[in-house]
Scaffold this active site. Structure first.
Site, short mmCIF file in Angstrom:
data_model
loop_
_atom_site.label_atom_id
_atom_site.label_comp_id
_atom_site.label_asym_id
_atom_site.label_seq_id
_atom_site.Cartn_x
_atom_site.Cartn_y
_atom_site.Cartn_z
N LYS A 43 99.75 112.45 -71.88
CA LYS A 43 100.93 111.61 -71.66
C LYS A 43 100.53 110.16 -71.35
O LYS A 43 101.14 109.23 -71.83
CB LYS A 43 101.79 112.16 -70.51
CG LYS A 43 102.37 113.53 -70.77
CD LYS A 43 103.38 113.93 -69.71
CE LYS A 43 102.79 114.10 -68.34
NZ LYS A 43 101.80 115.18 -68.20
N ARG A 122 109.50 115.60 -62.18
CA ARG A 122 108.60 116.74 -62.28
C ARG A 122 109.23 117.99 -61.70
O ARG A 122 108.62 119.06 -61.74
CB ARG A 122 107.35 116.42 -61.50
CG ARG A 122 106.06 116.41 -62.32
CD ARG A 122 104.97 116.09 -61.36
NE ARG A 122 103.65 116.21 -61.84
CZ ARG A 122 102.89 115.20 -62.26
NH1 ARG A 122 103.40 114.00 -62.36
NH2 ARG A 122 101.64 115.41 -62.59
N ARG A 161 88.03 114.52 -68.93
CA ARG A 161 88.63 113.19 -68.85
C ARG A 161 87.87 112.29 -67.86
O ARG A 161 87.48 112.71 -66.79
CB ARG A 161 90.09 113.33 -68.39
CG ARG A 161 90.79 112.01 -68.19
CD ARG A 161 92.26 112.14 -68.22
NE ARG A 161 92.80 112.87 -67.06
CZ ARG A 161 94.09 113.07 -66.87
NH1 ARG A 161 94.96 112.66 -67.76
NH2 ARG A 161 94.52 113.74 -65.81
N ARG A 194 88.71 111.86 -61.96
CA ARG A 194 89.74 111.95 -60.93
C ARG A 194 89.51 113.20 -60.08
O ARG A 194 89.17 114.25 -60.62
CB ARG A 194 91.13 112.04 -61.59
CG ARG A 194 91.66 110.71 -62.04
CD ARG A 194 92.87 110.82 -62.91
NE ARG A 194 93.84 111.82 -62.48
CZ ARG A 194 95.04 111.97 -63.05
NH1 ARG A 194 95.40 111.19 -64.05
NH2 ARG A 194 95.87 112.91 -62.64
N ARG A 205 97.37 122.47 -60.39
CA ARG A 205 98.29 121.60 -61.11
C ARG A 205 98.99 122.35 -62.25
O ARG A 205 100.18 122.14 -62.51
CB ARG A 205 97.54 120.39 -61.67
CG ARG A 205 97.13 119.43 -60.59
CD ARG A 205 96.10 118.45 -61.08
NE ARG A 205 96.65 117.46 -61.99
CZ ARG A 205 95.91 116.75 -62.83
NH1 ARG A 205 94.61 116.95 -62.90
NH2 ARG A 205 96.47 115.88 -63.61
P1 AMP Z 1 99.68 112.50 -62.76
O1 AMP Z 1 98.84 111.28 -62.88
O2 AMP Z 1 101.05 112.33 -63.35
O3 AMP Z 1 98.97 113.75 -63.24
O4 AMP Z 1 99.95 112.72 -61.19
C1 AMP Z 1 98.88 112.94 -60.29
C2 AMP Z 1 99.40 113.62 -59.05
O5 AMP Z 1 100.34 112.78 -58.37
C3 AMP Z 1 100.13 114.94 -59.28
O6 AMP Z 1 99.24 116.04 -59.42
C4 AMP Z 1 100.96 115.03 -58.00
O7 AMP Z 1 100.15 115.38 -56.90
C5 AMP Z 1 101.37 113.58 -57.80
N1 AMP Z 1 102.64 113.28 -58.49
C6 AMP Z 1 102.81 112.36 -59.47
N2 AMP Z 1 104.09 112.31 -59.85
C7 AMP Z 1 104.75 113.24 -59.12
C8 AMP Z 1 106.09 113.69 -59.08
N3 AMP Z 1 107.04 113.17 -59.88
N4 AMP Z 1 106.41 114.67 -58.20
C9 AMP Z 1 105.50 115.21 -57.39
N5 AMP Z 1 104.20 114.85 -57.38
C10 AMP Z 1 103.82 113.86 -58.23
#
Ligand code: AMP
Length: 261
Positions: A43, A122, A161, A194, A205
């Site tokens: 994404k 989410r 990644r 990360r 996740r």
């Molecule tokens: P991402 O970069 O989108 O994979 O987000 C990394 C982490 O941030 C996720 O695994 C969650 O811990 C947190 N996170 C990001 N966006 C959300 C969301 N909309 N709701 C809950 N946790 C989030």
């Protein structure tokens, strides 16, 4: 499609006390998109391409939490400190904390350049809060892009990644390696893995995605917004697929608009 534009994202990443420089340019037909799909499906990469092509701003909730994490505890609200702890474990950040963060940045949703929401909503509760807010603001989503990929490929993408610590460019040790190991091709800074891309966090996740986020597919299908894109192949191939899906959608939208006018 509109002309390319680079967006600053200062307000989005650091909060409404910041200013984007230069200020975002309003577009005649801004795109307002949500990206759905499991972590690791690509994404972030697609959001970067879309931003370039459509002029809309990339609004990633994960990027906000990572920016808070990198800035350390100094000056961080207790809610943000808690959010970072959830993220490091691979758990979802609680809805109230996420929603507070979005509400503070409502200017980014109103922005005349449009947006590509990545990683938000989410959960069903987040999707419903977004729906109500958009209604109140008289804004509409144009599409929800749902990227799909078999789970084994998702795990391979996540564990390989690497991200640039400065410009956030994304690489992959196998499919998109940097020219020099652990060095960003674009800005020369270090690449890192990360914390939540490590195996123990990946499992958490993916479970969170299945349990909390996959119901959004039905939520948006029901509202006629869902556009499914197969996320296999190179990033460019996926992007071309995404663009033709969006072009088809925009044609339909404009035709419906003419009929109504
Ligand atoms: P991402 O970069 O989108 O994979 O987000 C990394 C982490 O941030 C996720 O695994 C969650 O811990 C947190 N996170 C990001 N966006 C959300 C969301 N909309 N709701 C809950 N946790 C989030």
């Amino acid at each position: 499609m509109s002309s390319p534009q680079n967006n600053d994202r200062a307000v989005w990443l650091h909060g409404p006390a910041q200013h984007c420089s230069p200020p975002p340019r309003a577009l005649p037909y801004p795109w307002r998109l949500v990206l759905l799909g499991p972590p690791g499906v690509g994404k972030g990469t697609q959001a970067a391409f879309l931003t370039q092509e459509l002029g809309a701003c990339h609004l990633s909730t994960g990027d906000v939490f990572r920016a808070a994490k990198n800035s350390g505890h100094h000056g961080q609200s207790p809610a943000m400190t808690a959010a970072v702890a959830f993220m490091n474990r691979g758990d979802l950040v609680p809805d109230e904390i996420v929603w507070e963060m979005i509400r503070e940045r409502i200017g980014c949703l109103r922005c005349g350049g449009g947006f590509v929401l990545d990683g938000f909503p989410r959960t069903l509760a987040q999707a419903d809060s977004l729906r109500k807010l958009m209604e109140k603001e008289k804004l509409q989503l144009d599409a929800v892009l749902n990227f799909t990929l078999p789970e084994a490929e998702v795990v391979a993408r996540l564990s390989g990644r690497r991200t640039c610590e400065k410009c956030k460019a994304i690489f992959h040790v196998v499919s998109q390696p940097p020219r020099h190991k652990d060095v960003c091709d674009k800005c020369g800074s270090n690449l890192y893995q990360r914390e939540d891309d490590r195996p123990e966090s990946i499992a958490v996740r993916l479970k969170a995605y299945d349990h909390s986020t996959s119901p959004l597919i039905e939520f948006y299908k029901h509202r006629g917004l869902l556009v499914t894109v197969t996320a296999s192949g190179s990033p460019q191939e996926i992007f071309q697929r995404t663009l033709s899906a969006l072009q088809g959608r925009r044609k339909t939208q404009l035709a419906a608009h003419k009929i109504r006018a």
